[in-house]
Structures are given as structure tokens and as C-alpha cells.
Design a protein around this motif. Structure first.
Motif, mmCIF file in Angstrom:
data_model
loop_
_atom_site.group_PDB
_atom_site.id
_atom_site.type_symbol
_atom_site.label_atom_id
_atom_site.label_comp_id
_atom_site.label_asym_id
_atom_site.label_seq_id
_atom_site.Cartn_x
_atom_site.Cartn_y
_atom_site.Cartn_z
ATOM 1 N N THR A 237 8.342 12.948 -1.376
ATOM 2 C CA THR A 237 7.533 12.711 -2.572
ATOM 3 C C THR A 237 7.700 11.244 -2.992
ATOM 4 O O THR A 237 8.515 10.516 -2.427
ATOM 5 C CB THR A 237 7.950 13.667 -3.707
ATOM 6 N N ASP A 238 6.924 10.841 -3.990
ATOM 7 C CA ASP A 238 6.825 9.418 -4.308
ATOM 8 C C ASP A 238 8.165 8.796 -4.687
ATOM 9 O O ASP A 238 8.927 9.370 -5.461
ATOM 10 C CB ASP A 238 5.815 9.213 -5.431
ATOM 11 N N ASN A 239 8.423 7.617 -4.150
ATOM 12 C CA ASN A 239 9.683 6.930 -4.410
ATOM 13 C C ASN A 239 9.531 5.451 -4.088
ATOM 14 O O ASN A 239 8.633 5.052 -3.350
ATOM 15 C CB ASN A 239 10.782 7.559 -3.532
ATOM 16 N N VAL B 219 0.088 13.631 4.136
ATOM 17 C CA VAL B 219 -0.348 14.774 3.332
ATOM 18 C C VAL B 219 0.278 14.693 1.945
ATOM 19 O O VAL B 219 1.468 14.869 1.787
ATOM 20 C CB VAL B 219 0.047 16.105 4.020
ATOM 21 N N SER B 220 -0.560 14.389 0.935
ATOM 22 C CA SER B 220 -0.004 14.249 -0.414
ATOM 23 C C SER B 220 -0.959 14.853 -1.424
ATOM 24 O O SER B 220 -1.921 15.531 -1.059
ATOM 25 C CB SER B 220 0.246 12.773 -0.714
ATOM 26 N N GLY B 221 -0.700 14.575 -2.706
ATOM 27 C CA GLY B 221 -1.562 15.103 -3.756
ATOM 28 C C GLY B 221 -2.926 14.426 -3.781
ATOM 29 O O GLY B 221 -3.905 14.977 -4.265
ATOM 30 N N GLY C 202 3.787 3.085 2.641
ATOM 31 C CA GLY C 202 5.132 3.504 2.239
ATOM 32 C C GLY C 202 5.442 4.899 2.757
ATOM 33 O O GLY C 202 6.505 5.141 3.333
ATOM 34 N N HIS C 203 4.491 5.826 2.602
ATOM 35 C CA HIS C 203 4.734 7.188 3.100
ATOM 36 C C HIS C 203 4.955 7.187 4.619
ATOM 37 O O HIS C 203 5.791 7.934 5.113
ATOM 38 C CB HIS C 203 3.567 8.109 2.733
ATOM 39 N N ILE C 204 4.223 6.362 5.349
ATOM 40 C CA ILE C 204 4.413 6.319 6.812
ATOM 41 C C ILE C 204 5.833 5.836 7.137
ATOM 42 O O ILE C 204 6.553 6.449 7.918
ATOM 43 C CB ILE C 204 3.377 5.389 7.500
ATOM 44 N N ASN D 70 0.855 -1.190 0.000
ATOM 45 C CA ASN D 70 0.000 0.000 0.000
ATOM 46 C C ASN D 70 0.897 1.249 0.000
ATOM 47 O O ASN D 70 1.752 1.419 0.866
ATOM 48 C CB ASN D 70 -0.892 -0.028 1.250
ATOM 49 N N HIS D 71 0.669 2.115 -0.975
ATOM 50 C CA HIS D 71 1.489 3.315 -1.152
ATOM 51 C C HIS D 71 1.505 4.210 0.104
ATOM 52 O O HIS D 71 2.550 4.772 0.458
ATOM 53 C CB HIS D 71 0.907 4.084 -2.352
ATOM 54 N N MET D 72 0.372 4.316 0.791
ATOM 55 C CA MET D 72 0.305 5.191 1.973
ATOM 56 C C MET D 72 1.127 4.628 3.133
ATOM 57 O O MET D 72 1.713 5.363 3.922
ATOM 58 C CB MET D 72 -1.147 5.419 2.414
#
Ligand code: KG4
Ligand code: ZN
Length: 402
Positions: free
Chosen positions: A365-367, A187-189, A159-161, A155-157
């Protein structure tokens, strides 16, 4: 363990190779990491077009992938090509019905390389733009079959965490020891969420936006001000100029104006940014009535950008503070593209009395590196797919929840 990860959920094509150990002590070392941004292409249109994003991912992924293998020193060529039997070839073609160019790449290009010492492939399968997600997912599925490796859907989110777990000081990697429970502000796009994090891989969303994401609001307001995509950094630059200016408000044009702080006093942890965006639209319209060429006035643009940023960030900080206090959180994790915002960082540091973890700016940002980190945790818990049927069955989900 060594994890190769792929991320194509929006407008960055990214591949990483991570060396991780997860025990009493966590350790993560990036062996290679490539991010190819499509921003220049989408900027002409003021936003991301899913069909174009898909086309660009398809075009760039094999190159980004090989560049990453090379950077990790995993690009040894074979004297003899890897041979693929007809059964496997049939499986690859079934996975790649919609991406026939990848079949070519695997059979004619990748077969020249030795199978690298990897333990698993991790890939983003949602949330995001579905046509874009499918490119990375199909490639990763085929790769897993090609090299006989387990596949970890991520899950991409999430990943952000977990992006905060790789901190780089003087080219050295370190991992902070995060204490739980934690609150994560994402907080993203595409997202604005407050998440209660009980432990790694244990999440509960406690609040989210009811309409636009905060990054989306930054992008839309930037567009109204005639600034290029992505608008977040542009707004932020103008706002900072206003904050640091000796005459912050161009009083010859207008005395003061203020924008709403939507839902700041609501009892829940939800957000709303669509009304704030519309308020900026009306403000620009009203100002234009008074002074016809308002957007040519640099001071005025800075003042609008600043008031917008103040409003959006005041709401974020306020609600986050409430969530941290109520849940007695021992840590705050901030993730997503907007976590790169300097003013947000400063305000959170100033107003919230707990340990705060921000991602490195290039990991905000996304990576793909953040996807590999999640992959490592999931691999350790054996949350992966191994057989052809289960790998084939993974579907991209644009609205995937945490
Ligand atoms: O996480 P991300 O790269 O992609 C999504 O998953 O959406 O976030 C991109 C968003 C864009 O809306 C961009 O304008 C915003 O993050 N952003 C910023 C800043 N840098 C990127 N917003 C405010 N201030 C920034 N410095
Ligand atoms: Zn993102």
C-alpha cells in the motif's frame, strides 16, 4: 546517497529517508519510514474525500516529517537558528501561497534544526488526488529551497513497481536481482495496469482498465456487502473463510451462482471491472428478492465475496500470464495495494512460470519508501530540478502517466 521522500497522493501521509547505492550492486537501507494513515477518518464516509485528505495531509505532514528525521537520527538542534535571507523567504512564500502554515513551520520550527546530510528530496507529483498531491509537493519544493537540495519529482506508479526492491528478512534489507525484460502488474485503488519493463526507468504500458480499477471494485463490492472501507482486505478475509469452509456454499439458501470474468478472452491486455461490480449488485438484488435479509446471512456474504474475488483474480492472473509468455519476460513484478491480497499471490505463484517479486506487505500500500527508491535511480541519472524557477514550475498531475 541519502534521499528524503514525501508521499501524499491519496490517504496516507508518508515520509522516508533512504540510504541507497546504485552501481553494479544495488543496495537500499531504510534509515527511517513513517506512514500516517487517514483510513479511520475516511472509513466513516466509505471512501476518500479529496478535500478532507488535503486537510489531513496539511495537518499531519510536519509531524510525520519531524518523526522521520528523528528516527533517522537527523534531528540535531542548532544553538543558532538557520537564518533565512529575505530573498529566500520571498521564494518560500511564493511556493507556499496555498499552504501558509508550512511557512510558519519552516521559519519557526525547522530553522532550529541543523541541515541533515541528505543528497536530495523526492516527492510524488502524480497520479493521485490533485489537492492531496499538492500538499506534499509544495512542502517538498519549499524544503528543497530551504535546505538548498535538488528536488526529484516521482511518478507514484513507478514507486509501486520499484517497491519490490526492498525486501526485509529478519530486520535485514536485501535487494533481489531482477532480470529484464519484466512485466509489472500494477493493481491499486486507482490503477490496473500491465507494464512492459525493459529496464529500470524504462516502461511501456501494454494494457489497463477501461473503467474501474480492481481495488476500486473490491472497495465498492465491500460497500454493497456492508463492509468497512478499505474493502479489499475485508472481502479477502470473507472469501478465505468460504474457501476453507467444509460447507463452502450455503445450499439451503441457493445452489450455485457465478459472476462474469470480464474481458478474459479478449486479445489485448486491457481489463474492465465495472461490469463485474454491477453483476454483484444485481446478484444481491436477486438474492434479496428470494430471501429478504440476505446480508445478515454470514455464509451468503462469504460466498459472494469468494465468487467476486475468484472472478477478479482469475482475470488478472490470466492476462498477466499471457503478457509474461508473449513478451518472454524473465520476471514478474507485482505492485499496488491489491498486491497485498493473499489469494492473488497464491494464484500467480501457482499459474505463472517465471520469477515473481511481491512487495513486503507494508510496502504494497502507499508509502514514501518506494518513492525514495525511484528518487535514488533518478538522482543518479541527474533527473532532478535545482533552480528556484524549475522547482517552482513542477505541477501536481492527477492523471500522470508512466
Ligand atoms: O496502492 P494503494 O494503497 O492506493 C492507491 O494508490 O490506490 O491501494 C489501495 C487499494 C484499495 O482499493 C484496497 O481495497 C486495496 O488496495 N487492497 C486490497 C487488499 N489490501 C488493500 N485489495 C484486495 N486484497 C487486499 N488484501
Ligand atoms: Zn498507490
Amino acid at each position: 546517497m541519502k534521499i528524503l521522500s514525501i508521499e501524499t497522493s491519496c490517504d496516507e501521509t508518508s515520509v522516508a529517508i533512504l540510504d541507497a547505492s546504485i552501481g553494479t550492486k544495488l543496495r537500499f537501507t531504510a534509515l527511517a519510514h513513517t506512514v500516517a494513515s487517514q483510513i479511520a477518518i475516511h472509513a466513516q464516509y466509505g471512501g476518500v474525500f479529496p478535500a478532507m485528505a488535503k486537510r489531513e495531509h496539511t495537518k499531519n505532514l510536519p509531524t510525520v516529517f519531524l518523526t522521520t528525521l528523528k528516527e533517522a537520527g537527523m534531528d540535531q538542534q542548532n544553538k543558532k537558528h538557520i537564518t533565512i535571507d529575505s530573498k529566500k523567504e520571498k521564494q518560500l512564500k511564493e511556493i507556499l501561497v496555498r499552504e501558509p502554515e508550512f511557512v510558519e513551520f519552516l521559519l519557526n520550527e525547522l530553522s532550529k534544526y541543523k541541515k541533515p546530510k541528505l543528497d536530495a528530496i523526492a516527492v510524488t507529483y502524480g497520479p493521485g488526488l490533485e489537492p492531496a498531491l499538492w500538499v506534499g509537493l509544495s512542502f517538498a519544493k519549499a524544503l528543497a529551497i530551504f535546505w538548498d537540495l535538488p528536488l526529484i519529482p516521482v511518478n507514484h506508479m513507478e514507486g509501486h513497481i520499484l517497491s519490490v526492491l526492498v525486501q526485509k528478512n529478519n530486520l535485514k534489507y536485501s535487494t533481489p536481482k531482477i532480470q529484464f525484460p519484466a512485466i509489472a502488474l500494477l493493481v491499486s485503488g486507482g490503477h490496473t495496469e500491465l507494464v512492459h519493463v525493459k529496464d529500470f526507468l524504462k516502461y511501456k504500458i501494454i494494457g489497463q482498465t477501461r473503467d474501474d480499477a480492481v481495488g476500486e471494485a473490491f472497495d465498492k463490492v465491500a460497500r454493497m456487502l456492508g463492509l468497512p472501507y478499505p474493502g479489499g482486505p475485508e472481502i479477502s478475509k470473507l472469501a478465505a473463510l468460504n474457501r476453507n469452509s467444509l460447507t463452502p456454499n450455503p445450499s439451503n439458501l441457493l445452489s450455485v451462482f457465478s459472476l462474469p470474468r470480464p474481458m478474459i478472452a479478449s486479445k489485448d491486455y486491457d481489463f474492465s471491472f465495472s461490469g463485474l461490480k454491477t453483476a454483484v449488485l444485481y446478484l444481491i438484488r436477486d438474492l434479496t428478492k428470494e430471501h429478504s435479509n440476505i446480508l445478515e446471512n454470514v455464509g451468503m456474504k462469504q460466498a459472494i465475496a469468494r465468487e467476486f474475488e475468484d472472478a477478479a483474480i482469475e482475470v488478472l492472473v490470466n492476462k498477466t500470464n499471457k503478457a509474461v509468455k508473449t513478451s518472454k519476460a524473465k520476471s514478474l513484478i507485482v505492485g499496488g495495494g491489491v498486491a497485498a491480497n493473499t489469494y492473488l499471490r497464491k494464484e500467480l505463484e501457482e499459474k505463472i512460470a517465471t520469477n515473481i517479486y511481491f512487495p513486503e506487505k507494508e510496502l504494497a500500500t502507499d508509502n514514501a519508501l518506494m518513492i525514495a527508491i525511484v528518487g535514488a535511480f533518478k538522482y543518479q541519472k541527474k533527473q532532478y530540478k535545482k533552480s528556484f524557477r524549475t522547482i517552482l514550475g513542477i505541477r501536481a498531475n492527477g492523471n500522470l502517466k508512466l
